[in-house]
Write a protein that holds these residues in place. Sequence first.
Motif, PDB file in Angstrom:
ATOM      1  N   GLY A  73      54.236  62.858  24.843  1.00 25.97           N
ATOM      2  CA  GLY A  73      52.922  62.541  25.400  1.00 25.97           C
ATOM      3  C   GLY A  73      52.842  61.136  25.967  1.00 25.97           C
ATOM      4  N   GLU A  74      51.774  60.422  25.608  1.00 24.26           N
ATOM      5  CA  GLU A  74      51.560  59.075  26.122  1.00 24.26           C
ATOM      6  C   GLU A  74      52.665  58.110  25.698  1.00 24.26           C
ATOM      7  OE1 GLU A  74      47.695  57.804  24.948  1.00 24.26           O
ATOM      8  OE2 GLU A  74      46.636  59.280  26.198  1.00 24.26           O
ATOM      9  N   HIS A  75      53.242  58.339  24.528  1.00 23.03           N
ATOM     10  CA  HIS A  75      54.321  57.461  24.061  1.00 23.03           C
ATOM     11  C   HIS A  75      55.529  57.573  24.993  1.00 23.03           C
ATOM     12  CE1 HIS A  75      52.428  56.372  20.228  1.00 23.03           C
ATOM     13  NE2 HIS A  75      51.992  57.621  20.183  1.00 23.03           N
ATOM     14  N   GLU A  77      55.515  58.500  28.185  1.00 28.98           N
ATOM     15  CA  GLU A  77      55.195  57.881  29.476  1.00 28.98           C
ATOM     16  C   GLU A  77      55.201  56.363  29.374  1.00 28.98           C
ATOM     17  OE1 GLU A  77      51.553  59.480  30.928  1.00 28.98           O
ATOM     18  OE2 GLU A  77      52.303  61.551  30.994  1.00 28.98           O
ATOM     19  N   GLU A  78      54.723  55.845  28.241  1.00 31.72           N
ATOM     20  CA  GLU A  78      54.678  54.390  28.086  1.00 31.72           C
ATOM     21  C   GLU A  78      56.079  53.783  28.035  1.00 31.72           C
ATOM     22  OE1 GLU A  78      52.386  50.950  25.522  1.00 31.72           O
ATOM     23  OE2 GLU A  78      51.845  53.068  25.313  1.00 31.72           O
TER      24      GLU A  78
END
Length: 216
Positions: A73-75, A77-78
């Motif tokens: 998820g966002e992790h 992408e970060e």
Amino acid sequence: MGFFDKVFGGTEEAGQTGKKDFLTAVEERRSYYSIQKEQVVSDERLKEVIEHAVKHTPSAFNSQSARVVVLLGEHHEELWNMTKEELRKVVPAGNFSPTEEKLKSFSDGFGTVLFFEDQAVIESLQQQYELYKDQFPVWSQQSSGMLQYVVWTALELEGYGASLQHYNPLIDEEVQKKWHIPAGWNLIAQMPFGKPGADPGPKEFKPVEERVKFHK
């Protein structure tokens, strides 16, 4: 059924089929640079497969020095946004477009597996076995390579495409801060994965007869 049961077959009768499945997985494991965010298996299954690989991949002196962090998820992408910003500091602006495009291809995937080696374990073995002191860092890298390959092949079996990347040590400090990685964990490699978006294309091979010798 666990990953290795799936690969090697769960019964004696399945052994021959299992061997064929393993060799097929070895053959079909490729570097996929076009990957998508679509989920292929449940997060629970993904966790099971990676934990199984970490548990059963061999290591020198059974040191079990491998450490793995899975980012979704966002992790996920970060991580690749972070990598992009670190690379922006060292890649000339005029040449940055291809780099940015490549990093986006990783970010477009479903997740990333980060592979680490715990240096405290390695240093402890060096103190215990002075004779092999210089070899433990080498064996650590070899063990990590085996784990990377097992996870890569396991992801292939589950229907994911992956590739192996090495943006360390450029991103080490930021990764450590963001995900609270212990100071002694040394980042070895990054493996972005996702649903394959395109075939990896043909692969050329040197004659295997020149690479393998049998004496009997």
